[in-house]
Enzyme design. Structure first.
Site, PDB file in Angstrom:
ATOM      1  N   LYS A  79       0.885  -1.188   0.009  1.00  0.00           N
ATOM      2  CA  LYS A  79       0.117   0.161  -0.082  1.00  0.00           C
ATOM      3  C   LYS A  79       0.892   1.414   0.063  1.00  0.00           C
ATOM      4  O   LYS A  79       0.477   2.298  -0.626  1.00  0.00           O
ATOM      5  CB  LYS A  79      -0.978  -0.060   1.178  1.00  0.00           C
ATOM      6  CG  LYS A  79      -1.956  -1.001   0.920  1.00  0.00           C
ATOM      7  CD  LYS A  79      -2.739  -1.437   2.478  1.00  0.00           C
ATOM      8  CE  LYS A  79      -3.730  -2.690   1.947  1.00  0.00           C
ATOM      9  NZ  LYS A  79      -4.215  -3.037   3.466  1.00  0.00           N
ATOM     10  N   GLN A  92      -4.175  -1.991   9.692  1.00  0.00           N
ATOM     11  CA  GLN A  92      -4.075  -3.417   9.007  1.00  0.00           C
ATOM     12  C   GLN A  92      -4.738  -4.437   9.869  1.00  0.00           C
ATOM     13  O   GLN A  92      -4.425  -4.108  11.207  1.00  0.00           O
ATOM     14  CB  GLN A  92      -2.642  -3.364   8.860  1.00  0.00           C
ATOM     15  CG  GLN A  92      -2.505  -4.809   8.027  1.00  0.00           C
ATOM     16  CD  GLN A  92      -3.035  -4.796   6.577  1.00  0.00           C
ATOM     17  OE1 GLN A  92      -3.039  -3.881   5.629  1.00  0.00           O
ATOM     18  NE2 GLN A  92      -3.588  -5.826   6.057  1.00  0.00           N
ATOM     19  N   ASP A 114     -10.934   3.074   4.609  1.00  0.00           N
ATOM     20  CA  ASP A 114     -11.217   1.669   4.204  1.00  0.00           C
ATOM     21  C   ASP A 114     -12.495   1.225   4.817  1.00  0.00           C
ATOM     22  O   ASP A 114     -12.812   0.046   4.550  1.00  0.00           O
ATOM     23  CB  ASP A 114     -10.004   1.260   4.951  1.00  0.00           C
ATOM     24  CG  ASP A 114      -9.683  -0.444   4.413  1.00  0.00           C
ATOM     25  OD1 ASP A 114      -9.965  -0.740   3.437  1.00  0.00           O
ATOM     26  OD2 ASP A 114      -9.073  -1.260   5.382  1.00  0.00           O
TER      27      ASP A 114
END
Ligand code: NAP
Length: 279
Positions: free
Chosen positions: A54, A98, A121
């Site tokens: 990313k 994450q 996200d």
């Protein structure tokens, strides 16, 4: 034999990124560089790889990334403090925690701490609710990627029967909501679903979001169905038995090179969207 359409995720991702270049350049003339903060807790090697990928994708496009790597013993409170600081940082436009995080951390509590304006996200319950109601700014990136692939290839969900296998908060549930909002008739299956194959056999559109390699079998697929495989298992294997399902399907995403690259491009897009909204 009718021609099979291989849904090329790299082509879709490149188109998304191409469109972002001008927007990033425009933001820079205004003194703003979009910035994604990534938080990695612990030393899970797959998670480290995902975060690195990313960061590299950001760098290639001129998006800043701020990498925060916390010790595997980090407590929920310590993680929350980091998230609160990033919420306050005007130079940060997106925050990505994450997952999975180590077991001692209350993952849901940590997700909920992310400012809705920076939830690129789509992990907060507020963001999920907005997505389900049809006005979410940042749906989870993989569901957004699946809809983007469909848009790119002019696959119209309206009136079609979509069967989603999986109901996780970041994938199965939000993609079901997005498909419903796109006027599909949606069936969401999960580990307690009885006669799973019979549900999948009715699908015009199959979304595989199970996390089990080669799980969807060729003889579960109605001839002509469209298959989007979000699965990504060890050894670059999807959730769909690709060769067997390809024989039945009219269109299918490969793994790798399908949903994965588009997911990253949607994360970049959401970060740029957020930077533009910050002005
Ligand atoms: P997850 O949280 O483990 O959820 C898996 C879902 O599949 C659950 O809803 C589970 O049902 C269901 N399931 C498990 N076994 C089943 C069975 N035998 N029959 C029917 N349903 C079953 O996984 P996830 O995070 O959603 O990820 C799913 C897959 O997508 C993984 O391969 C992951 O690596 C991949 N993924 C890819 C990307 C990308 O960028 N391409 C991003 C995220 C995830 P229950 O709810 O009943 O347990």
């Amino acid at each position: 034999m009718t021609e099979k359409l291989i849904l090329d995720g790299n082509a879709v991702a490149n188109a998304v990124k191409e469109e972002l270049k001008a927007r990033i350049a425009d933001l820079k003339t205004k003194g703003i560089t979009p910035c994604l903060a990534t938080i990695l807790v612990g030393d899970d090697s797959s998670s480290e790889t995902y975060v690195k990928m990313k960061g590299n994708a950001c760098a290639r496009l001129g998006i800043d990334s701020k990498k925060i790597h916390l010790d595997k013993e980090t407590t929920t409170e310590e993680l929350l403090d980091v998230i609160y600081q990033l919420n306050e940082d005007a130079n940060v436009h997106g925050i990505l925690l994450q997952h999975p995080v180590p077991h001692q951390i209350d993952e849901r509590k940590a997700f909920e701490a992310i400012d809705i304006e920076k939830d690129v996200d789509g992990v907060t319950s507020f963001g999920y609710g907005q997505t389900a109601l049809g006005f979410g700014k940042y749906p989870s990136c993989t569901p957004a990627a699946i809809l983007k692939i469909m848009e790119y290839y002019n696959i119209n969900a309206s009136g079609k029967h979509a069967v989603v296998v999986g109901r996780s908060p970041i994938l199965g549930k939000p993609v079901s909501a997005l498909l419903l909002n796109a006027d599909a008739t949606v069936t969401t299956c999960h580990s307690r679903t009885e006669n799973l194959a019979s549900h999948v056999k009715q699908a015009d559109i199959i979304i595989a979001a199970v996390g089990k390699p080669n799980f969807i079998q060729g003889d579960w697929v109605k001839p002509g169905a469209i298959i989007l495989d979000a699965g990504y298992n060890k050894g670059n294997i999807g959730d769909v038995d690709y060769e067997a399902c390809l024989k039945q399907a009219s269109a299918i995403t490969p793994v790798p090179g399908g949903v994965g690259p588009v997911t990253i491009s949607m994360l970049l897009k959401h970060t740029v969207d957020s930077a533009e909204r910050s002005i």
